[in-house]
Design an enzyme around this catalytic site. Sequence first.
Site, PDB file in Angstrom:
ATOM      1  N   SER A 260       0.644  -1.142   0.007  1.00 32.53           N
ATOM      2  CA  SER A 260       0.151   0.047  -0.157  1.00 32.53           C
ATOM      3  C   SER A 260       0.842   1.290   0.068  1.00 32.53           C
ATOM      4  O   SER A 260       2.126   1.233   0.258  1.00 32.53           O
ATOM      5  CB  SER A 260      -0.998  -0.044   1.304  1.00 32.53           C
ATOM      6  OG  SER A 260      -0.063   0.313   2.239  1.00 32.53           O
ATOM      7  N   LYS A 261       0.245   2.143  -0.109  1.00 30.84           N
ATOM      8  CA  LYS A 261       0.980   3.767  -0.309  1.00 30.84           C
ATOM      9  C   LYS A 261       1.963   3.954   0.980  1.00 30.84           C
ATOM     10  O   LYS A 261       2.777   4.316   1.154  1.00 30.84           O
ATOM     11  CB  LYS A 261      -0.010   4.634  -0.499  1.00 30.84           C
ATOM     12  CG  LYS A 261       0.506   5.641  -1.749  1.00 30.84           C
ATOM     13  CD  LYS A 261      -0.568   6.754  -1.994  1.00 30.84           C
ATOM     14  CE  LYS A 261       0.460   7.705  -2.433  1.00 30.84           C
ATOM     15  NZ  LYS A 261       0.220   8.213  -3.729  1.00 30.84           N
ATOM     16  N   ARG A 262       0.914   3.825   1.916  1.00 26.67           N
ATOM     17  CA  ARG A 262       1.488   3.854   3.415  1.00 26.67           C
ATOM     18  C   ARG A 262       2.706   2.866   3.688  1.00 26.67           C
ATOM     19  O   ARG A 262       3.684   3.351   4.470  1.00 26.67           O
ATOM     20  CB  ARG A 262       0.491   3.599   4.669  1.00 26.67           C
ATOM     21  CG  ARG A 262       1.013   4.050   5.955  1.00 26.67           C
ATOM     22  CD  ARG A 262      -0.389   3.790   6.812  1.00 26.67           C
ATOM     23  NE  ARG A 262      -1.017   2.553   6.530  1.00 26.67           N
ATOM     24  CZ  ARG A 262      -0.568   1.537   7.228  1.00 26.67           C
ATOM     25  NH1 ARG A 262       0.645   1.484   7.915  1.00 26.67           N
ATOM     26  NH2 ARG A 262      -1.153   0.245   6.961  1.00 26.67           N
ATOM     27  N   GLU A 263       2.909   1.604   3.067  1.00 29.04           N
ATOM     28  CA  GLU A 263       3.967   0.952   3.336  1.00 29.04           C
ATOM     29  C   GLU A 263       5.179   1.063   2.422  1.00 29.04           C
ATOM     30  O   GLU A 263       5.792   0.103   2.451  1.00 29.04           O
ATOM     31  CB  GLU A 263       3.243  -0.442   3.466  1.00 29.04           C
ATOM     32  CG  GLU A 263       2.602  -0.840   4.414  1.00 29.04           C
ATOM     33  CD  GLU A 263       1.611  -1.861   4.333  1.00 29.04           C
ATOM     34  OE1 GLU A 263       1.568  -2.924   5.319  1.00 29.04           O
ATOM     35  OE2 GLU A 263       0.903  -2.070   3.294  1.00 29.04           O
ATOM     36  N   GLY A 264       4.755   2.187   1.510  1.00 29.19           N
ATOM     37  CA  GLY A 264       6.008   2.087   0.620  1.00 29.19           C
ATOM     38  C   GLY A 264       5.830   2.209  -0.990  1.00 29.19           C
ATOM     39  O   GLY A 264       6.829   2.384  -1.794  1.00 29.19           O
TER      40      GLY A 264
END
Length: 492
Positions: A260-264
């Site tokens: 996901s975006k949050r995870e990179g």
Amino acid sequence: MSKEVRVRYAPSPTGFLHVGGLRTALYNFLFARKKQGKYILRIEDTDQARIVPGSLENILQTFNDFKLNADEGPYWQDGTQSRGGFGPYSQSQRLDIYKKHAQELIEKKAAYYCFCNPARLEELRKNQEAQKLPPKYDKQCLTLSGPEIEAKLRAGESHVVRLNVPSDQTIRFTDVVHGEIKISSNEVDDQVLLKSDGFPTYHLASVVDDHLMQITHVIRGDEWIPSTPKHILLYSAFGWESPQFAHLPLLLSKTRKKLSKREGDVAVRDLLEQGYLPDALLNFIALLGWNPKTKDEIFSLLDLIEQFSLEKVNKAGAVFDLDKLDWFNSVYIRKMKPEELFAKTLPYLVKAEIPVSMYPTEFVSEILALEKDRLRKLSEIGERVMYFFKDPTYDAKLLIWKKSDKQIIIQNLEKLLELLKTTKPTEDNIKKFISDNEMKTGEVLWPLRVALTGVEASPGPFEIMKAFLVLPNGREIILKRINSAVANLYKI
Ligand code: GLU
């Protein structure tokens, strides 16, 4: 003599380059360099509706940042000129080539015109769904006679061209990473090759281009494995030798889900902006799916070229771990020369509104040297060194070391102030002061450090004072801060 290795990175210009795309580009680049072959950039822009302006420029800029410039491809920046003898390298400039090849497939009966309108296709899909069948075109237009087709074409009826997938065949190919892959042709849909607007689909365009550009190895993400059987059918329909395929493992989050975006899963440009160094990022990305089978983890681009091989690419998904990226980045920051660190951190200091130009360079360099071993990314620098430039506001309780008595802390700081009126604030002098007065080290050094910084974690007080002493008024700053800390202690 064996053929020259030619590989390509073939992005669609539908947004800024993400980590997955950079990895694919990198592996293609490394393989080409290792084999002394050519690495080609091809822009797959046939889906005009999905094009995001600026994508090509972003890819070219990113390649430049990472020193991954292609040997052949759309020319630097504007994308209209190309270098290399197999251009143009943007598919939208090759439409006639695809039409001609679609025509060739129709003549060979490997493809056919389809005039079905969207309403019929939708109904077909719904019926198949109701019967729990996979969605597939039912080949109705394959039954049209030559004159019927002629008449429809003359009347200007909207149409596409479809691949005529033979039934009951086993389609097989050997993937360098996954080994033999086979699938029954009955599971393959009669893929649209040419759309009603005359543009090819990805499948036709990429096979035609890979052949005409003499691509020897197709290295791309795992998500393209289901498309490969269609490509194999196309190569065989044209009578062409197919390239070798190597499908790269998916990038996963720490919880082994889609990234996901949050995870990179962010644009590479965003990671660079956060102050990840290109060399560190490249090193980290190289290891996402490639196992060098050594204990070493630190690889320069040259090391990577030397050691890379497709045989060492893993099948299983690769976990994208931002903590690990931070670790790589800190290793590379530590390796930086002071001048380089200065130049690279300057924009971040300016962004944090630190008026660097008003301070002597030695002062800023001293501070950067202090933080060098602690930094994970360059964007952290402003926050970490702010106290050097702005007097801290105190949480007075923080000045008290562990369970010490407030009065003792006040007393110690006041005595220290007395000392520093006449004595230079150096490590030796302060250590002597502590032992002469039989004080507890923590009850002096902790409040001193907090008085100087106002924060919970920072380098030690001696290092901080050493940096301040570079300034002509460094000593005054030190005294002023200790004074103000004492005043705050009296208030609680
Ligand atoms: N245009 C495809 C993409 O965006 C390329 C897939 C391939 O390499 O064949 O990823």
